[in-house]
Design a protein around this motif. Structure first.
Motif, PDB file in Angstrom:
ATOM      1  N   ILE A   9       0.746   1.339  53.982  1.00  0.00           N
ATOM      2  CA  ILE A   9       1.317   2.621  54.383  1.00  0.00           C
ATOM      3  C   ILE A   9       0.368   3.749  54.006  1.00  0.00           C
ATOM      4  CG2 ILE A   9       3.222   4.217  53.960  1.00  0.00           C
ATOM      5  CD1 ILE A   9       4.986   1.665  53.577  1.00  0.00           C
ATOM      6  N   MET A  10      -0.280   3.622  52.864  1.00  0.00           N
ATOM      7  CA  MET A  10      -1.265   4.613  52.435  1.00  0.00           C
ATOM      8  C   MET A  10      -2.481   4.514  53.343  1.00  0.00           C
ATOM      9  SD  MET A  10      -1.021   3.907  48.335  1.00  0.00           S
ATOM     10  CE  MET A  10      -2.687   4.408  48.119  1.00  0.00           C
ATOM     11  N   ARG A  11      -3.425   5.371  53.139  1.00  0.00           N
ATOM     12  CA  ARG A  11      -4.671   5.322  53.896  1.00  0.00           C
ATOM     13  C   ARG A  11      -5.578   4.264  53.289  1.00  0.00           C
ATOM     14  NH1 ARG A  11      -6.239  11.369  55.555  1.00  0.00           N
ATOM     15  NH2 ARG A  11      -4.192  12.271  55.249  1.00  0.00           N
ATOM     16  N   THR A  12      -5.586   3.085  53.879  1.00  0.00           N
ATOM     17  CA  THR A  12      -6.484   2.029  53.426  1.00  0.00           C
ATOM     18  C   THR A  12      -7.483   1.780  54.538  1.00  0.00           C
ATOM     19  OG1 THR A  12      -4.931   0.349  54.206  1.00  0.00           O
ATOM     20  CG2 THR A  12      -4.828   0.937  51.874  1.00  0.00           C
ATOM     21  N   VAL A  13      -8.745   1.866  54.196  1.00  0.00           N
ATOM     22  CA  VAL A  13      -9.806   1.862  55.202  1.00  0.00           C
ATOM     23  C   VAL A  13     -10.864   0.831  54.848  1.00  0.00           C
ATOM     24  CG1 VAL A  13     -11.572   3.267  56.339  1.00  0.00           C
ATOM     25  CG2 VAL A  13      -9.442   4.345  55.566  1.00  0.00           C
ATOM     26  N   ALA A  14     -11.158  -0.053  55.786  1.00  0.00           N
ATOM     27  CA  ALA A  14     -12.300  -0.963  55.653  1.00  0.00           C
ATOM     28  C   ALA A  14     -13.522  -0.251  56.205  1.00  0.00           C
ATOM     29  CB  ALA A  14     -12.052  -2.257  56.421  1.00  0.00           C
ATOM     30  N   SER A  31     -23.885  14.226  56.033  1.00  0.00           N
ATOM     31  CA  SER A  31     -23.155  15.016  57.030  1.00  0.00           C
ATOM     32  C   SER A  31     -22.169  14.139  57.810  1.00  0.00           C
ATOM     33  CB  SER A  31     -24.147  15.681  57.981  1.00  0.00           C
ATOM     34  OG  SER A  31     -23.471  16.381  58.987  1.00  0.00           O
ATOM     35  N   ILE A  32     -22.612  12.960  58.205  1.00  0.00           N
ATOM     36  CA  ILE A  32     -21.749  12.022  58.940  1.00  0.00           C
ATOM     37  C   ILE A  32     -20.552  11.621  58.079  1.00  0.00           C
ATOM     38  CG2 ILE A  32     -21.639   9.650  59.826  1.00  0.00           C
ATOM     39  CD1 ILE A  32     -24.590  10.114  60.794  1.00  0.00           C
ATOM     40  N   PHE A  33     -20.795  11.305  56.812  1.00  0.00           N
ATOM     41  CA  PHE A  33     -19.703  10.889  55.930  1.00  0.00           C
ATOM     42  C   PHE A  33     -18.737  12.041  55.677  1.00  0.00           C
ATOM     43  CE2 PHE A  33     -22.875   7.680  53.954  1.00  0.00           C
ATOM     44  CZ  PHE A  33     -22.750   6.864  55.063  1.00  0.00           C
ATOM     45  N   GLU A  34     -19.266  13.243  55.526  1.00  0.00           N
ATOM     46  CA  GLU A  34     -18.403  14.422  55.349  1.00  0.00           C
ATOM     47  C   GLU A  34     -17.469  14.574  56.556  1.00  0.00           C
ATOM     48  OE1 GLU A  34     -16.562  17.589  53.745  1.00  0.00           O
ATOM     49  OE2 GLU A  34     -18.120  16.482  52.686  1.00  0.00           O
ATOM     50  N   GLN A  35     -17.999  14.367  57.723  1.00  0.00           N
ATOM     51  CA  GLN A  35     -17.221  14.535  58.941  1.00  0.00           C
ATOM     52  C   GLN A  35     -16.230  13.391  59.175  1.00  0.00           C
ATOM     53  OE1 GLN A  35     -19.722  15.110  62.354  1.00  0.00           O
ATOM     54  NE2 GLN A  35     -18.026  15.761  63.630  1.00  0.00           N
ATOM     55  N   TYR A  36     -16.639  12.155  58.905  1.00  0.00           N
ATOM     56  CA  TYR A  36     -15.827  11.008  59.305  1.00  0.00           C
ATOM     57  C   TYR A  36     -15.129  10.254  58.166  1.00  0.00           C
ATOM     58  CZ  TYR A  36     -17.850  11.820  63.840  1.00  0.00           C
ATOM     59  OH  TYR A  36     -18.226  12.402  65.028  1.00  0.00           O
ATOM     60  N   LEU A  37     -15.580  10.412  56.933  1.00  0.00           N
ATOM     61  CA  LEU A  37     -14.901   9.762  55.808  1.00  0.00           C
ATOM     62  C   LEU A  37     -14.010  10.728  55.032  1.00  0.00           C
ATOM     63  CD1 LEU A  37     -17.663   7.460  54.247  1.00  0.00           C
ATOM     64  CD2 LEU A  37     -15.884   6.853  55.889  1.00  0.00           C
ATOM     65  N   PRO A  39     -11.949  13.106  55.780  1.00  0.00           N
ATOM     66  CA  PRO A  39     -10.538  13.271  56.137  1.00  0.00           C
ATOM     67  C   PRO A  39      -9.624  12.150  55.630  1.00  0.00           C
ATOM     68  CG  PRO A  39     -11.928  13.733  58.034  1.00  0.00           C
ATOM     69  CD  PRO A  39     -12.811  13.145  56.966  1.00  0.00           C
ATOM     70  N   PHE A  40     -10.167  10.984  55.365  1.00  0.00           N
ATOM     71  CA  PHE A  40      -9.382   9.848  54.898  1.00  0.00           C
ATOM     72  C   PHE A  40      -9.400   9.707  53.382  1.00  0.00           C
ATOM     73  CE2 PHE A  40     -10.816   8.956  59.191  1.00  0.00           C
ATOM     74  CZ  PHE A  40      -9.611   8.669  59.822  1.00  0.00           C
ATOM     75  N   SER A  67     -12.240  11.630  45.256  1.00  0.00           N
ATOM     76  CA  SER A  67     -11.514  10.896  44.212  1.00  0.00           C
ATOM     77  C   SER A  67     -10.824   9.670  44.814  1.00  0.00           C
ATOM     78  CB  SER A  67     -10.490  11.812  43.535  1.00  0.00           C
ATOM     79  OG  SER A  67      -9.568  12.281  44.507  1.00  0.00           O
ATOM     80  N   ALA A  68     -11.297   9.240  45.965  1.00  0.00           N
ATOM     81  CA  ALA A  68     -10.715   8.078  46.641  1.00  0.00           C
ATOM     82  C   ALA A  68     -10.837   6.835  45.769  1.00  0.00           C
ATOM     83  CB  ALA A  68     -11.408   7.838  47.979  1.00  0.00           C
ATOM     84  N   THR A  69      -9.918   5.919  45.961  1.00  0.00           N
ATOM     85  CA  THR A  69      -9.967   4.624  45.297  1.00  0.00           C
ATOM     86  C   THR A  69     -10.928   3.727  46.076  1.00  0.00           C
ATOM     87  OG1 THR A  69      -7.682   4.917  44.607  1.00  0.00           O
ATOM     88  CG2 THR A  69      -8.558   2.678  44.533  1.00  0.00           C
ATOM     89  N   ILE A  70     -11.712   2.937  45.359  1.00  0.00           N
ATOM     90  CA  ILE A  70     -12.725   2.096  45.999  1.00  0.00           C
ATOM     91  C   ILE A  70     -12.590   0.660  45.495  1.00  0.00           C
ATOM     92  CG2 ILE A  70     -15.204   1.669  46.272  1.00  0.00           C
ATOM     93  CD1 ILE A  70     -15.561   4.744  45.746  1.00  0.00           C
ATOM     94  N   THR A  71     -12.608  -0.270  46.441  1.00  0.00           N
ATOM     95  CA  THR A  71     -12.692  -1.692  46.118  1.00  0.00           C
ATOM     96  C   THR A  71     -13.943  -2.240  46.789  1.00  0.00           C
ATOM     97  OG1 THR A  71     -10.296  -1.983  45.910  1.00  0.00           O
ATOM     98  CG2 THR A  71     -11.586  -3.957  46.397  1.00  0.00           C
TER      99      THR A  71
END
Length: 158
Positions: A9-14, A31-37, A39-40, A67-71
């Motif tokens: 349900i949360m934002r989990t992204v591969a 710049s690409i990561f700022e734009q596309y990562l 927001p998630f 501060s995203a969680t990373i696995t």
């Protein structure tokens, strides 16, 4: 509801992407990561393969800018990953929630495909950063697998 259900349900992204990243300067990737990562990232949980290239770049960017969680998920063990990838994991260690070692006996294409499917199965979407359009690359196979699972995918050619 299980922890797995809550994470879906949360934002989990591969994250999947090319290992070949030398064709762009690092500032372009930022710049690409700022734009596309970005927001998630708020409240997000990213599953990243522990390889060189896009895997290491997204790991370092997410750890340094959010501060995203990373696995981190590797097909064998972390020690079997390239030096660049191990160094990225060491630098981002404080923000990495888990390192999942799938224990593959041989680090060949089937092990990497299994790792990618493992990540997709545990996330709600995939963001892919392919360099080439050939569907035989691991990035495109992961994007295709995501589609087959009926999950959204964001494709950002690099």
């Amino acid at each position: 509801m299980t922890t797995y259900d809550t994470e879906l349900i949360m934002r989990t992204v591969a994250i999947t992407g090319t290992r070949e990243t030398g064709h762009r300067p690092l500032d372009e990737y930022r710049s690409i990561f700022e734009q596309y990562l970005a927001p998630f990232a708020p409240g997000g949980h990213f599953y990243i393969g522990g390889a060189k290239g896009v895997d290491s770049l997204t790991l370092l960017w997410l750890a340094g800018q959010t501060s995203a969680t990373i696995t981190i998920v590797v097909p064998g063990t972390l020690d079997q990953q390239p030096a660049e990838a191990r160094q990225a994991v060491a630098r981002a260690r404080d923000q990495i929630k888990d390192v999942v070692e799938l224990g593959a006996a041989e680090l060949r294409a089937p092990a990497y495909h299994a790792r990618n499917q493992w990540m997709v199965d545990r996330t709600s979407m995939t963001i892919g950063f392919p360099h080439a359009t050939e569907p035989s690359t691991g990035t495109w196979q992961t994007i295709t697998y995501t589609a087959e699972q009926g999950k959204p995918r964001l494709i950002v050619p690099v």
